[in-house]
Design a protein around this motif. Structure first.
Motif, PDB file in Angstrom:
ATOM      1  N   MET A   6       0.813  -1.190   0.000  1.00  0.00           N
ATOM      2  CA  MET A   6       0.000   0.000   0.000  1.00  0.00           C
ATOM      3  C   MET A   6       0.862   1.262   0.000  1.00  0.00           C
ATOM      4  O   MET A   6       0.561   2.261  -0.623  1.00  0.00           O
ATOM      5  CB  MET A   6      -0.891  -0.013   1.239  1.00  0.00           C
ATOM      6  N   VAL A  11      -1.664   6.802  -4.626  1.00  0.00           N
ATOM      7  CA  VAL A  11      -2.295   7.268  -5.850  1.00  0.00           C
ATOM      8  C   VAL A  11      -2.579   8.766  -5.755  1.00  0.00           C
ATOM      9  O   VAL A  11      -2.756   9.311  -4.673  1.00  0.00           O
ATOM     10  CB  VAL A  11      -3.589   6.495  -6.135  1.00  0.00           C
TER      11      VAL A  11
ATOM     12  N   VAL B 326     -11.188  13.876   4.863  1.00  0.00           N
ATOM     13  CA  VAL B 326     -10.568  12.569   5.061  1.00  0.00           C
ATOM     14  C   VAL B 326     -10.210  12.430   6.530  1.00  0.00           C
ATOM     15  O   VAL B 326      -9.551  13.299   7.104  1.00  0.00           O
ATOM     16  CB  VAL B 326      -9.308  12.402   4.190  1.00  0.00           C
ATOM     17  N   GLU B 348      -2.744   8.558   4.617  1.00  0.00           N
ATOM     18  CA  GLU B 348      -3.282   7.210   4.510  1.00  0.00           C
ATOM     19  C   GLU B 348      -4.776   7.235   4.808  1.00  0.00           C
ATOM     20  O   GLU B 348      -5.211   7.733   5.844  1.00  0.00           O
ATOM     21  CB  GLU B 348      -2.569   6.276   5.483  1.00  0.00           C
ATOM     22  N   ALA B 350      -7.989   5.122   5.651  1.00  0.00           N
ATOM     23  CA  ALA B 350      -8.261   3.791   6.204  1.00  0.00           C
ATOM     24  C   ALA B 350      -9.034   2.950   5.210  1.00  0.00           C
ATOM     25  O   ALA B 350     -10.064   3.369   4.685  1.00  0.00           O
ATOM     26  CB  ALA B 350      -9.050   3.934   7.508  1.00  0.00           C
ATOM     27  N   GLY B 351      -8.526   1.762   4.926  1.00  0.00           N
ATOM     28  CA  GLY B 351      -9.232   0.828   4.077  1.00  0.00           C
ATOM     29  C   GLY B 351      -9.121   1.122   2.597  1.00  0.00           C
ATOM     30  O   GLY B 351      -9.582   0.348   1.777  1.00  0.00           O
ATOM     31  N   VAL B 352      -8.548   2.214   2.253  1.00  0.00           N
ATOM     32  CA  VAL B 352      -8.437   2.568   0.844  1.00  0.00           C
ATOM     33  C   VAL B 352      -6.986   2.521   0.395  1.00  0.00           C
ATOM     34  O   VAL B 352      -6.631   1.884  -0.589  1.00  0.00           O
ATOM     35  CB  VAL B 352      -9.048   3.961   0.571  1.00  0.00           C
ATOM     36  N   GLY B 353      -6.150   3.205   1.162  1.00  0.00           N
ATOM     37  CA  GLY B 353      -4.735   3.166   0.828  1.00  0.00           C
ATOM     38  C   GLY B 353      -4.118   4.549   0.938  1.00  0.00           C
ATOM     39  O   GLY B 353      -4.699   5.462   1.537  1.00  0.00           O
ATOM     40  N   LEU B 354      -2.936   4.655   0.382  1.00  0.00           N
ATOM     41  CA  LEU B 354      -2.214   5.921   0.463  1.00  0.00           C
ATOM     42  C   LEU B 354      -2.664   6.846  -0.650  1.00  0.00           C
ATOM     43  O   LEU B 354      -2.950   6.408  -1.766  1.00  0.00           O
ATOM     44  CB  LEU B 354      -0.724   5.669   0.330  1.00  0.00           C
ATOM     45  N   MET B 355      -2.681   8.129  -0.348  1.00  0.00           N
ATOM     46  CA  MET B 355      -3.022   9.101  -1.358  1.00  0.00           C
ATOM     47  C   MET B 355      -1.986  10.217  -1.296  1.00  0.00           C
ATOM     48  O   MET B 355      -1.553  10.606  -0.217  1.00  0.00           O
ATOM     49  CB  MET B 355      -4.413   9.669  -1.098  1.00  0.00           C
ATOM     50  N   THR B 356      -1.580  10.666  -2.440  1.00  0.00           N
ATOM     51  CA  THR B 356      -0.674  11.816  -2.485  1.00  0.00           C
ATOM     52  C   THR B 356      -1.428  12.975  -3.115  1.00  0.00           C
ATOM     53  O   THR B 356      -1.859  12.884  -4.266  1.00  0.00           O
ATOM     54  CB  THR B 356       0.578  11.503  -3.304  1.00  0.00           C
TER      55      THR B 356
END
Lengths: 195, 669
Positions: A6, A11, B326, B348, B350-356
């Motif tokens: 992850m 993304v 978020v 981060e 939760a349950g979805v993942g990392l986002m930039t």
């Protein structure tokens, strides 16, 4: 997905895509506050990799790649339990639909088999005016190389006259073609694509 | 030395009691001196007659045998005032509901009435002189420290209740500042600008010293309400990259700042639990940036706290406008400079993942800390234990351990405006109580400073926090807080505390008199019932009004609270020949003085142990609880008329096992 994986796969949001989905579905996706009632009520939640509420959050933020990887939209059976219970009046199933349309238009799917099934199903409807299970399973089975697995069941169904060999034709079959042209066309203009 | 006999007034209640009680025998009972029989003591004629007669007889102690109705008590107080007699020198015996109406067998009711009159007279003779009333003028001014909705609500309520309000403005504020949003318009009789440096005295009479720019001022105030303090500056964000929310808000309000973002990405980071005001302004700023300046706004939060703060609608508005929210996971968002001078925020979900997310501006929505009240706490002498105020927030919503000092609003915790207003009003009511002598109805406990050993027992047992270490080496009872329950008097090992109407020794003398002479042998003995004035006595009077008969050998001894009954009171009747002792009062949780039932259970457990050692039946000391209206229950507890009860028999209902266990646990402490 492992946490390490992850961490790699961060993304970037694609806001234009998020807006397109919002427009295509016609649902106020941005109103979602991720309460999770949809995930709690979804009968298929146990099979989903991205729970409905989390998919909504991902769509809201425009995490296109993450949504594209998810099989959840392809598992959704549109039972609408989520839509009935959503405190913000969002029809989550329609959002799932919009996500599927979007993926289908680009010929990418996290579950190609489900996509193919949809397409074969619609093909029989387009041809005969109503669904024909025999051709649907034959075409789908041939394409997905699962004919051998499905054939014994099909033969039993044939023998018990649950499957018709020849399709039922409806009257004024041309009308169906017109319906298809119109709906697929409208779906295109709304940003998605017909299956 | 035998004290002069008390004067007796017996009321026949019209003719209602004539047939039931033999008034000649009652008035001729030993232990009382001259006697008068009136027809209607509670009516004006009866009062006048009684007053005239008492004046003529130069009575010093008066026993009135009348009824249990409140009118009788009022009449007694009235008559005592007319003849200039202290109320503590009078006593009212209920011979109507307690005797005449419930005991119908022959002369039994008269016998019991005589016993009770004698006991009352003996008790009066034993009564200590009334402690001199504490002459004190209570201030009716309240000092409010801080501003805000809580302070405003407190001030408004205090003024509506007729108290004065003094507002302490922080130094350098330059007096009232009504332009300050949300804080102006605090109505006050006086405003003082400065810092509180000391607070002496106690509730109702504090001496507050305030140091201001123009010198020192001494104020006398009855109560202190802390609604806030010098506001702490918002903590500066550690990274200079982030913009404080207030700057952005200011810029938007002015509408002139060109540096404001436009068509850019803005990330709001709310890394702690914000005060409602911070959430409100974050939502407002994000909404305006999205709507007016076409920005993309992302709010990273841990807890927005919109529910209950009346912000649901604004939250919805922001979401509808496209502000993204978020919830932060356990990890803090990472920010880094990108090559083109923008910011990348990794978060981060939760349950979805990392986002930039790429942003042009990062806004820190820092919550200004609670007002800086550390110094204030020291000055006021409250909250000495770490976080005392916070820990006991739900138990004591506005109170502190110092009577007369109240702690509300922002000074206590982040609160919504609604909560602040409610706390303000509650504090105002409590402050008014602190400034009014609660003891005007009942004389408070008084500490004999000579005998006080400073063991702090009273401090521990007082259910009302009315005891403090007074000026000088002795305890002191706060007049404004004491309700005269007598728990401290019963608990004081040095016997240094006196409460006017029934200290332990007087109770003992009364019981001795009740049991003198002992009832004829073979009659089973008397049943002494210590009856709480708040529950068992009203229930007994209800029995009387309903003429529900019970055994004549039941002797009701009213006590203000079961907490006043000590081990000796439970034991003495048994030793003196009583068959049973029933300590009957409130249920746990409904005791006005909080600790009454627990103490009574402890007393019963200890007394039972001693009784066993003395060869008496330990089961004959019992504790029971009744509600004031529950005469059914009391009737079930008392022996039925005519039944010859024996220890352990069916006459008195045995204690529930859990009560015994609890009492034993209390006694073991």
């Amino acid at each position: 997905m492992a946490p390490s994986e992850m961490r790699v796969a961060a993304v970037t949001p694609d806001r234009a895509w998020a807006r397109a989905i919002e427009r295509a579905s016609g649902e106020p996706i941005s109103l979602c506050y991720a309460c999770g009632i949809c995930s709690g009520s979804c009968p298929l939640a146990s099979m989903m990799d991205l729970l409905p509420s989390r998919l909504m959050k991902a769509v809201q933020l425009g995490l296109r790649d993450r949504v594209g990887r998810a099989v959840s939209p392809w598992l959704c059976v549109a039972c609408e339990t989520c839509a009935v219970r959503c405190p913000n009046g969002i029809d989550v199933a329609r959002v799932m639909d919009a996500v599927r349309h979007d993926a289908a238009a680009k010929r990418v799917s996290a579950r190609p088999d489900v996509d193919a099934f949809h397409r074969w199903f619609l093909w029989t409807v387009r041809m005969f005016g109503r669904a024909h299970e025999g051709l649907l399973s034959a075409g789908y089975g041939l394409q997905q190389r699962r004919l051998r697995r499905d054939l014994p069941t099909g033969l039993v169904l044939l023998r018990r006259r649950r499957l018709a060999l020849l399709p039922h034709l409806i009257r004024r079959r041309r009308e169906i073609g017109r319906v298809f042209r119109q709906t697929v066309g409208r779906a295109r203009t709304r940003g998605g694509a017909g299956g | 030395m035998k004290p002069p006999a008390a004067t007796l007034i017996a009321c026949t209640c019209g003719d209602a009691l004539r047939g039931c009680l033999d008034f000649e025998r009652v008035t001729g009972a030993g232990g009382t001196g001259p006697a008068l029989v009136v027809r209607d003591f509670c009516l004006p004629e009866g009062r006048a007659k009684a007053a005239a007669w008492l004046r003529e007889a130069a009575a010093r102690r008066v026993v009135v045998a009348a009824c249990g109705a409140p009118m009788a008590a009022a009449a007694l107080a009235d008559v005592a005032t007319r003849v200039g007699l202290d109320v503590s020198r009078t006593v009212l015996v209920d011979v109507r509901e307690g005797c005449a109406w419930v005991h119908t067998r022959g002369a039994q009711a008269t016998d019991k009435a005589i016993r009770q009159v004698r006991a009352a007279a003996a008790g009066l003779a034993e009564a200590v002189a009334a402690p001199a009333p504490i002459e004190r003028t209570l201030s009716d001014a309240a000092l409010i420290i801080g501003r805000g909705p809580a302070a405003a609500a407190a001030a408004a309520r205090l003024q509506a209740l007729g108290s004065k309000v003094i507002v302490l403005d922080p130094p350098g504020s330059g007096g009232p500042d009504s332009s300050e949003p949300g804080h102006g318009g605090l109505n006050a009789h006086a405003r003082v600008c400065g810092t509180l440096v000391s607070l002496d005295g106690d509730a109702g009479n504090f001496q507050a010293r305030i140091e201001g720019p123009d010198g020192t001022a001494d104020l006398t105030v009855g109560a202190v309400i802390v609604a806030g303090g010098p506001a702490r500056k918002a903590a500066q964000p550690e990274d200079l990259t982030a913009v404080p929310l207030s700057d952005l808000e200011q810029g938007l309000a002015d509408g002139t700042d060109d540096a404001l973002p436009s068509e850019q990405g803005v990330v709001f980071i709310m890394d702690d639990v914000p005060w409602p005001a911070v959430t409100a302004s974050t939502l407002g700023v994000a909404l305006r940036l999205v709507r007016d300046r076409q920005c993309h706004c992302l709010v990273l939060f841990r807890d927005l706290g919109v529910a209950g703060a009346g912000l649901e609608e604004r939250y919805r508005e922001a979401r509808a406008a496209g502000v993204a929210f978020v919830r932060l996971g356990p990890s803090a968002p990472e920010t880094a400079r990108t090559a083109d001078g923008r910011w990348s925020v990794r978060v981060e979900i939760a349950g979805v993942g990392l986002m930039t997310e790429t942003a042009d501006l990062i806004v820190r929505c820092t919550t200004p800390g609670p007002p800086d009240v550390v110094g204030l706490r020291q000055v006021l002498g409250v909250g000495s234990g770490a976080g005392t105020i916070g820990q006991r927030m739900f138990l004591e919503p506005v109170f502190t351990e110092r009577a007369g000092v109240f702690w509300i609003g922002a000074a206590r915790a982040p609160v919504t405006e609604d909560q602040a207003v409610r706390q303000g009003e509650a504090a105002a009511m409590a402050a008014v109580l602190a400034m009014t002598p609660a003891a005007s109805a009942r004389a408070p406990a008084v500490v004999d400073t000579e005998r006080c050993a400073l063991c702090l027992t009273c401090l521990r047992v007082c259910p009302h926090h009315a005891v403090t270490i007074g000026p000088g080496p002795a305890m002191q009872v706060l007049v404004s807080t004491c309700l005269a329950c007598g728990v401290c008097a019963a608990a004081c090992p040095a016997g240094a505390i006196q409460v006017v109407d029934a200290p332990g020794r007087r109770l003992l003398v009364e019981v001795d008199a009740l049991l003198d002479p002992p009832p004829p042998a073979g009659d089973g003995g008397l049943v002494i019932v210590y009856a709480c004035a708040n529950s068992a006595m009203p229930a007994a009077q209800a029995l009387g009004r309903l003429r529900r008969s019970y055994d004549e050998r039941v002797m009701l001894v009213p006590v203000p609270c079961l907490g006043r009954v000590e081990t000796i009171h439970a034991l003495r009747p048994l030793v003196a020949g009583a068959a049973r002792v029933l300590i009957c009062g409130c249920f746990d949780g409904s005791c006005e003085h909080v600790v009454g039932p627990q103490r009574a259970r402890g007393v019963a457990a200890r007394a039972s142990a001693v009784a066993e050692a003395l060869g008496l039946d330990p089961a004959s000391i019992e504790v029971a609880a009744v509600a004031p209206v529950d005469w059914h229950r009391l009737a079930a507890l008392l022996p039925v008329a005519g039944a010859v009860e024996s220890p352990g028999g069916q006459g008195v209902r045995p204690l529930a096992a859990d009560h015994v266990a609890q009492g034993a646990a209390y006694g073991a402490e």
